[in-house]
Write a protein that holds these residues in place. Structure first.
Motif, PDB file in Angstrom:
ATOM      1  N   VAL A 214      -3.804   8.031  15.835  1.00 47.91           N
ATOM      2  CA  VAL A 214      -4.776   8.644  15.065  1.00 47.91           C
ATOM      3  C   VAL A 214      -4.501   8.498  13.752  1.00 47.91           C
ATOM      4  N   ILE A 215      -3.075   8.668  13.272  1.00 47.72           N
ATOM      5  CA  ILE A 215      -2.708   8.716  11.876  1.00 47.72           C
ATOM      6  C   ILE A 215      -2.797   7.139  11.640  1.00 47.72           C
ATOM      7  N   TYR A 216      -2.413   6.353  12.268  1.00 50.99           N
ATOM      8  CA  TYR A 216      -2.630   4.838  12.034  1.00 50.99           C
ATOM      9  C   TYR A 216      -3.827   4.484  11.744  1.00 50.99           C
ATOM     10  N   TRP A 217      -5.041   4.909  12.588  1.00 52.53           N
ATOM     11  CA  TRP A 217      -6.176   4.409  12.294  1.00 52.53           C
ATOM     12  C   TRP A 217      -6.945   5.121  11.129  1.00 52.53           C
ATOM     13  N   VAL A 218      -6.672   6.310  10.992  1.00 51.97           N
ATOM     14  CA  VAL A 218      -7.196   6.994   9.747  1.00 51.97           C
ATOM     15  C   VAL A 218      -6.682   6.775   8.559  1.00 51.97           C
ATOM     16  N   ASP A 219      -5.212   6.522   8.351  1.00 49.36           N
ATOM     17  CA  ASP A 219      -4.920   6.500   7.136  1.00 49.36           C
ATOM     18  C   ASP A 219      -4.137   5.212   6.829  1.00 49.36           C
ATOM     19  N   VAL A 220      -3.543   4.569   7.925  1.00 47.05           N
ATOM     20  CA  VAL A 220      -2.887   3.216   7.340  1.00 47.05           C
ATOM     21  C   VAL A 220      -3.974   1.971   7.674  1.00 47.05           C
ATOM     22  N   ARG A 221      -4.360   1.914   8.754  1.00 43.32           N
ATOM     23  CA  ARG A 221      -5.330   0.808   8.760  1.00 43.32           C
ATOM     24  C   ARG A 221      -6.320   0.611   7.703  1.00 43.32           C
ATOM     25  N   PRO A 222      -7.012   1.806   7.343  1.00 42.99           N
ATOM     26  CA  PRO A 222      -8.010   1.279   6.346  1.00 42.99           C
ATOM     27  C   PRO A 222      -7.300   0.772   4.904  1.00 42.99           C
ATOM     28  N   ALA A 223      -6.081   1.372   4.688  1.00 40.08           N
ATOM     29  CA  ALA A 223      -5.419   0.631   3.578  1.00 40.08           C
ATOM     30  C   ALA A 223      -5.065  -0.824   3.504  1.00 40.08           C
ATOM     31  N   ILE A 224      -4.305  -1.205   4.736  1.00 41.63           N
ATOM     32  CA  ILE A 224      -4.082  -2.525   4.884  1.00 41.63           C
ATOM     33  C   ILE A 224      -4.836  -3.487   5.495  1.00 41.63           C
ATOM     34  N   LYS A 225      -6.053  -2.650   6.012  1.00 38.80           N
ATOM     35  CA  LYS A 225      -7.278  -3.735   6.416  1.00 38.80           C
ATOM     36  C   LYS A 225      -7.528  -4.994   5.622  1.00 38.80           C
ATOM     37  N   PRO A 226      -7.778  -4.947   4.121  1.00 36.34           N
ATOM     38  CA  PRO A 226      -8.131  -5.993   3.178  1.00 36.34           C
ATOM     39  C   PRO A 226      -6.980  -7.025   3.440  1.00 36.34           C
ATOM     40  N   TYR A 227      -5.891  -6.882   3.836  1.00 30.64           N
ATOM     41  CA  TYR A 227      -5.041  -7.895   3.631  1.00 30.64           C
ATOM     42  C   TYR A 227      -4.951  -8.813   5.042  1.00 30.64           C
TER      43      TYR A 227
ATOM     44  N   GLU B  37       0.741  -1.291  -0.050  1.00 37.40           N
ATOM     45  CA  GLU B  37       0.065   0.110   0.015  1.00 37.40           C
ATOM     46  C   GLU B  37       0.758   1.314   0.186  1.00 37.40           C
ATOM     47  N   GLY B  38       2.300   1.139  -0.085  1.00 39.07           N
ATOM     48  CA  GLY B  38       3.093   2.430  -0.115  1.00 39.07           C
ATOM     49  C   GLY B  38       3.125   3.084   1.034  1.00 39.07           C
ATOM     50  N   LYS B  39       2.870   2.365   2.221  1.00 39.63           N
ATOM     51  CA  LYS B  39       3.000   3.070   3.535  1.00 39.63           C
ATOM     52  C   LYS B  39       4.600   2.873   4.032  1.00 39.63           C
ATOM     53  N   LEU B  40       4.953   3.446   5.203  1.00 40.87           N
ATOM     54  CA  LEU B  40       6.412   3.148   5.821  1.00 40.87           C
ATOM     55  C   LEU B  40       6.178   1.353   6.349  1.00 40.87           C
ATOM     56  N   THR B  41       7.333   0.857   6.447  1.00 43.86           N
ATOM     57  CA  THR B  41       7.406  -0.552   6.634  1.00 43.86           C
ATOM     58  C   THR B  41       6.690  -0.671   7.879  1.00 43.86           C
ATOM     59  N   LYS B  42       6.556  -2.094   8.179  1.00 50.31           N
ATOM     60  CA  LYS B  42       5.873  -2.518   9.581  1.00 50.31           C
ATOM     61  C   LYS B  42       6.831  -2.241  10.548  1.00 50.31           C
ATOM     62  N   LYS B  43       7.993  -2.293  10.531  1.00 44.47           N
ATOM     63  CA  LYS B  43       9.119  -2.128  11.723  1.00 44.47           C
ATOM     64  C   LYS B  43       9.004  -0.582  11.982  1.00 44.47           C
ATOM     65  N   LYS B  44       8.988   0.165  10.739  1.00 46.27           N
ATOM     66  CA  LYS B  44       8.929   1.894  11.418  1.00 46.27           C
ATOM     67  C   LYS B  44       7.644   1.833  12.106  1.00 46.27           C
ATOM     68  N   TRP B  45       6.409   1.543  11.395  1.00 45.07           N
ATOM     69  CA  TRP B  45       5.362   2.001  12.253  1.00 45.07           C
ATOM     70  C   TRP B  45       5.246   1.441  13.720  1.00 45.07           C
ATOM     71  N   LEU B  46       5.609   0.102  13.942  1.00 48.95           N
ATOM     72  CA  LEU B  46       5.744  -0.417  15.228  1.00 48.95           C
ATOM     73  C   LEU B  46       6.796   0.406  16.044  1.00 48.95           C
ATOM     74  N   LEU B  47       7.871   0.879  15.646  1.00 42.99           N
ATOM     75  CA  LEU B  47       8.672   1.912  16.429  1.00 42.99           C
ATOM     76  C   LEU B  47       7.899   3.139  16.751  1.00 42.99           C
ATOM     77  N   ILE B  48       7.039   3.750  15.717  1.00 45.22           N
ATOM     78  CA  ILE B  48       6.363   4.974  15.904  1.00 45.22           C
ATOM     79  C   ILE B  48       5.306   4.692  16.786  1.00 45.22           C
TER      80      ILE B  48
END
Length: 104
Positions: free
Chosen positions: A79-92, A39-50
């Motif tokens: 909030v950024i994760y819930w609004v932007d990232v999660r909707p994009a990756i939820k279908p996976y 989905e062109g987001k930061l890597t999972k590792k970076k999101w987990l750190l953030i």
């Protein structure tokens, strides 16, 4: 009396921030690595750190070790994760096979 009420409100806000941050972190842990990259987001590792840093600030806020302003800033990654990232990756999905009951 007013200080007691103010302290109670700050505690409630701090606990709410902590809950939202921890749930976002746990949700990101469950998602597959390929979902973030696809989905062109930061890597999972970076999101987990953030999200982990945000959860740490939220914990410090709930313990009263940082001010309310920094505690509210702690919720921004969640909030950024819930609004932007999660909707994009939820279908996976969560990367785990679904239990479809007994196979006869």
């Amino acid at each position: 009396m007013l200080d007691l009420f103010r302290g109670f409100v700050v505690l409630i806000i701090s606990l709410a921030v902590l809950v939202v941050a921890v749930i976002a972190l746990l949700d990101a842990v469950r998602r597959p690595e390929r979902a973030f990259a696809s989905e062109g987001k930061l890597t999972k590792k970076k999101w987990l750190l953030i999200l982990g840093a945000g959860a740490l600030f939220a914990l410090l806020g709930a313990l009263g070790l940082i001010g309310i302003v920094l505690n509210i800033v702690a919720i921004a990654p969640a909030v950024i994760y819930w609004v932007d990232v999660r909707p994009a990756i939820k279908p996976y999905g969560t990367g785990r096979p679904r239990n479809q009951g007994p196979q006869w």
